[in-house]
Enzyme design. Structure first.
Site, mmCIF file in Angstrom:
data_model
loop_
_atom_site.group_PDB
_atom_site.id
_atom_site.type_symbol
_atom_site.label_atom_id
_atom_site.label_comp_id
_atom_site.label_asym_id
_atom_site.label_seq_id
_atom_site.Cartn_x
_atom_site.Cartn_y
_atom_site.Cartn_z
ATOM 1 N N SER A 138 -24.110 -8.911 -65.626
ATOM 2 C CA SER A 138 -23.919 -10.050 -64.682
ATOM 3 C C SER A 138 -25.020 -9.643 -63.403
ATOM 4 O O SER A 138 -26.072 -9.876 -64.065
ATOM 5 C CB SER A 138 -22.516 -9.826 -63.960
ATOM 6 O OG SER A 138 -22.269 -10.975 -63.007
ATOM 7 N N ASP A 165 -17.323 -17.509 -71.095
ATOM 8 C CA ASP A 165 -17.844 -17.034 -69.833
ATOM 9 C C ASP A 165 -18.196 -18.255 -68.916
ATOM 10 O O ASP A 165 -18.824 -19.262 -69.526
ATOM 11 C CB ASP A 165 -19.021 -16.385 -69.960
ATOM 12 C CG ASP A 165 -19.694 -15.685 -68.645
ATOM 13 O OD1 ASP A 165 -19.383 -16.243 -67.428
ATOM 14 O OD2 ASP A 165 -20.017 -14.585 -68.482
ATOM 15 N N HIS A 197 -15.912 -13.881 -68.174
ATOM 16 C CA HIS A 197 -17.263 -13.103 -67.510
ATOM 17 C C HIS A 197 -16.562 -11.753 -67.548
ATOM 18 O O HIS A 197 -17.510 -10.800 -67.433
ATOM 19 C CB HIS A 197 -17.276 -13.619 -65.971
ATOM 20 C CG HIS A 197 -18.427 -13.078 -65.526
ATOM 21 N ND1 HIS A 197 -19.793 -13.203 -66.145
ATOM 22 C CD2 HIS A 197 -18.716 -12.297 -64.547
ATOM 23 C CE1 HIS A 197 -20.785 -12.281 -65.507
ATOM 24 N NE2 HIS A 197 -20.006 -11.992 -64.353
#
Lengths: 358, 358
Positions: free
Chosen positions: A147, A303, A332
């Protein structure tokens, strides 16, 4: 100055919560957008031992709302990132609450609502100084992250291509997408619209609780995927929660409500402006083309922030790269490794990358 | 009572905005959850002419935040739903601002923050009375609708299986998913957390502007899809917007900010509790198994609320059904038909369904 003095205000940002870690002194650190953090500290944790030739180092930055602690589950003797073999540096983002951050800087010294704009490139410049000045490392076996950790990984690989032998950006992009920006604006606004936030000058971070609750609620919508929440699937039960409401309270709110609102906003702002193309006058293809690392781009299927197609688009511009999508209902948050097979799949790809000559 | 008297408070809910429409008098209408709306009005619009044998009727309810007007683009002489052939009834949801709603009912008569809980089944019971009592119709050629319109379509087909010959639930589900509920909670909370909302007793609906803005912002995140917003795709330009920010202001805020907050909350609550399995003691398979209509289940690919997999799951329980996914970057809002090919694809499927013997 002792850690206790620096981290007085919020028990979440302490060694009691996060275990022992170190501080690297950056001095007066000038930021990309112009302001300076006086007496700036970069927190970090290392695991393993740097070898004589200094060629066994891995840098593993963390995600939004995280600290070095959250990456530790991917470091272990039975895992690809084996600390008996590698020297693992897990740096804390500027603004994450352990490094210099809004909540541990007094307002009159540029803290709280006065904290400066920090960019991903500031993190990487700070980490580069740690790696080179503190440890004398000239080459990294691997940089990886999830991320915002992927944003940092890309920035490392583009900015210091000769240093990064391998890269694994996991579920993140080199250039933020407009959709991400909409999402970030929505969850920042959730906090800022709480009157208790008071332009960042609250006396008690926990007073901003309704803002933090709305923030957690928006994350619950986008953080996993629709399929996770299907009433037949009931994946929340496998994750240890009695109901979706239970998961909202004991997973999402439990995660965010202890944190400092300004710290979150500082990280969110960085995320919102992450873009390696600034290294090449806005030309993303040129920037990604500079990467020399053997790169595994590892998106998570389902995601809702970083669909496989967005990650594949960037992967296609990286010379020596492969797309390694990982399926999971966790969307995610697959990286949290709540389902053992997800953690195993991620570890398998990392292991394969580390075994690839580079 | 004249329309002008009923719809005094908000110029959005007027014939000046929505064109001429009719009101069906439901009298004192008892709701599924127990309360009664006194002197309840069901707004609706018809297009075309009911034939002698009364076998050319179509019922076409609308989505969240909509009115009958929003469905009119799918009715036309060059389209599948041709008003020279069909008699098209477009009913307005209870609470949508044209039918009896929070904003057009004084607080002391159960309006505004006192408005009762309304359920999808209340809409369908009201629409059934309109169809049978006002028009004497015993069989419907087609019931179709998008999103909450799909919820209403499913309720029609399950509750009155012998009446509904064909059904087209478009981008919606028969049973609300927990993920939808999380999303609905987030956008309801966006409104309710605005101090100006004042538990539903505001003196000016437009004073709740920051709540409605946050509501619009959350819709901008979930309403389309990540790919729509990709910086290379720049689909917003094809849609007529200069930037994502321009689209937020002139599409999302333009859509929601004129509306009444309590009306939106009434519809959102209905959506949140939509579940045809209540017709069969909670057994969804039993409920959907009752459907006699020839059914085209039409999800939109990339829909972030109703993924194809969720719709396919329900389609598999409907006896005479087909799954007809429609690709588009517009995600859930494909139905807006901003891209001509999307509108055409939807119309083609409707046309094929109408030509299928049932």
């Amino acid at each position: 100055m002792s850690l206790e003095e620096r981290y007085l205000e919020n028990e979440y940002y302490t060694e009691a919560e996060h275990g022992e870690f170190d501080l690297f002194d950056l001095g007066d650190f000038e930021l990309a957008r112009g302001r300076t953090i006086r007496d700036c500290k970069l927190a970090y944790k290392t695991v393993g031992t740097l070898n004589q030739s200094k060629d066994n180092a891995i840098v593993f930055p963390h995600m939004y709302s995280g600290t070095h602690r959250d990456m530790e589950m991917y470091v272990g003797e039975d895992m690809a990132i084996d600390p008996t073999e590698y020297f693992v540096i897990m740096p804390d983002q500027l603004g994450n609450g352990l490094s210099s951050s809004p909540h541990n800087t007094p307002p009159h010294e540029g803290g709280m609502g006065n904290f400066p704009e920090v960019m991903i490139e500031d993190d990487i410049r700070a980490q580069h100084r740690l790696v080179t000045e503190e440890f004398g490392i000239e080459e990294l076996e691997l940089v990886l992250g999830w991320s915002m950790g992927a944003q940092q990984t890309y920035e490392w690989a583009v900015r210091f291509p000769e240093m990064v032998k391998r890269a694994a950006p996991i579920a993140g992009t080199a250039k933020v997408t407009p959709h991400d920006q909409l999402f970030i604006d929505a969850h920042m606004e959730a906090i800022r619209s709480d009157p208790a936030w008071n332009d960042g000058f609250y006396t008690d971070p926990h007073a901003v609780v309704t803002g933090l609750q709305r923030h957690a609620q928006i994350w619950s919508v986008m953080g996993l995927c629709t399929q996770f929440y299907h009433y037949d699937e009931r994946a929340w039960e496998r994750a240890g929660f009695a109901s979706v409401e239970d998961m909202l309270a004991n997973f999402w709110e439990d995660w965010f409500l202890r944190m400092d609102p300004n710290n979150l906003l500082t990280m969110a702002h960085k995320w919102r402006h992450g873009d390696v193309s600034r290294n090449a006058d806005g030309d993303l293809e040129e920037a990604l083309g500079r990467i020399e690392a053997k790169t595994f781009v590892m998106p998570f299927e389902e995601d809702m922030f970083f669909p496989v197609s967005d990650c594949a688009h960037e992967e296609s511009m990286i010379p020596d790269s492969e797309l390694r999508p990982i399926p999971s209902l966790w969307g995610h948050f697959t990286m949290f490794g709540v389902f053992e097979e997800d953690k195993q799949a991620i570890d398998d790809h990392i292991g394969e990358l580390l075994e690839t000559p580079a």
